[in-house]
Design an enzyme around this catalytic site. Structure first.
Site, PDB file in Angstrom:
ATOM      1  CG  HIS A   1     -14.240 -48.543  89.230  1.00 20.84           C
ATOM      2  ND1 HIS A   1     -13.109 -47.924  88.747  1.00 20.84           N
ATOM      3  CD2 HIS A   1     -13.847 -49.778  89.586  1.00 20.84           C
ATOM      4  CE1 HIS A   1     -12.090 -48.748  88.814  1.00 20.84           C
ATOM      5  NE2 HIS A   1     -12.519 -49.877  89.314  1.00 20.84           N
ATOM      6  CG  ASN A   2     -17.321 -50.214  85.626  1.00 21.26           C
ATOM      7  OD1 ASN A   2     -16.343 -49.484  85.804  1.00 21.26           O
ATOM      8  ND2 ASN A   2     -18.099 -50.126  84.569  1.00 21.26           N
TER       9      ASN A   2
END
Length: 345
Positions: free
Chosen positions: A238-239
């Site tokens: 994620h991210n």
């Protein structure tokens, strides 16, 4: 299909050396080629194979000496061979436009011109699909996803809600885009799930291999920027931001919130911990473990990853250890002998 070698040279803009009336009936790799095939040599390291190949003709670089058989010289043999494959190779698979009766199309879905939705695909409510895009058999395209034009989603891909996919993207089977990021907090001795409410954005001209996992952001976006190519079995957490025109090779993994610059290469089984910056043009060697920021255009090796020259010195020093140990043992023995002689006298 059959073509004369001189025709092929003309079509790809190459320089023919040798007989132009040779008939070419197929394409193959330099080791597997047989009579009638045309092959290519892009890496000078394998020039010895020119003498062994059974191919009737070879695409080579500008400076390669003819191996005694017809060649077509070109500035980029790999690119030229791709053009030859389009001419001589198997017919490209084409998908008829339209929605198969077994596909499920949700409410307020917008389909562009000549979209193909294959058997048993599911397109959830509010999705938008651009012109000439193919949604393969068994694909799940989630709520309010957006897919651009001329994109090819192979069978059994899962694209979760609100993911944005650009134009001319290829996604191979088994890949999951937009799965939850791995986020938990320890509360009262239990792992409590942290909601992952961000999205994934895949920009134009990206290719994603089979069984890749790209996690949605906790907040905001996980981004794969334009032109990046991702091999099979890669994990992107994620991210993460992967810069444009980067290469991620099989089984490499990137932990959350790490940012890769443009033209980065991560070789097979390389890994990076979270919250790092890897500069433009950096190369992470196979099985390297990145634990700190990497400067632009650096080449790092090992786990933890260090500069390749320092790594080579370390390896050389390790290889010297047996001799050094032997020398220390000899010196210790000499000291012991001297000490014994001193006591005896």
């Amino acid at each position: 299909m059959e073509k004369k070698l001189e025709e092929i040279a003309l079509l790809i803009g190459g320089e023919l050396a040798g007989k132009g009336d040779v008939t070419i009936t197929g394409v193959s790799g330099i080791k597997e080629a047989k009579e009638g095939d045309i092959t290519f040599l892009a890496n000078p390291k394998y020039v010895s194979l020119l003498e062994k190949t059974q191919a009737s003709a070879v695409l080579v670089g500008k400076d390669v000496v003819s191996p005694g058989k017809p060649v077509i010289r070109t500035a980029n043999p790999s690119l030229a061979f791709s053009k030859v494959i389009e001419l001589m190779g198997p017919k490209k698979v084409e998908y008829a436009p339209g929605v198969h009766p077994s596909a499920v199309i949700g409410k307020n879905v917008k389909l562009g011109k000549d979209v193909s939705v294959q058997p048993c695909a599911v397109v959830a409510d509010g999705a938008v699909i651009g012109d000439r895009t193919v949604i393969g058999a068994g694909v799940y395209l989630g709520l309010e996803c957006v897919v651009g034009c001329d994109t090819l989603i192979y069978p059994n891909v899962v694209i979760r809600e609100r993911t944005v996919i650009g134009s001319r993207v290829i996604v191979h089977s088994g890949t999951v885009i937009g799965s939850d990021g791995f986020g938990f907090a320890m509360i009262d001795g239990r792992h409590m799930k942290i909601p992952q409410i961000g999205i994934v954005v895949v920009e134009d001209d990206v290719e994603i291999g089979a069984n890749v996992a790209v996690d949605r952001a906790r907040f905001d976006k996980t981004i794969i920027k334009k032109g990046t190519k991702i091999d099979n079995l890669v994990q992107i957490a994620h991210n993460v931001i992967v810069g444009s025109h980067s290469i991620l090779v099989a089984q490499c993994g990137i932990a959350g919130s790490t940012e890769l610059g443009s033209y980065v290469t991560m070789a097979a089984q390389a890994g990076a911990v979270g919250h790092l910056k890897i500069g433009d043009g950096a190369i992470i060697a196979a099985q390297a473990g990145v634990t700190k920021d990497i400067e632009p255009r650096a080449l790092v090796v090992g786990a933890p990853a260090i500069d390749h020259m320092k790594f080579k010195k370390n390896v050389a020093n390790v290889n010297r250890l047996p001799k050094l140990i032997e020398r220390v043992e000899q010196l210790e023995q000499k000291i012991a002998d001297l000490e014994k002689h001193r006591k005896d006298t």
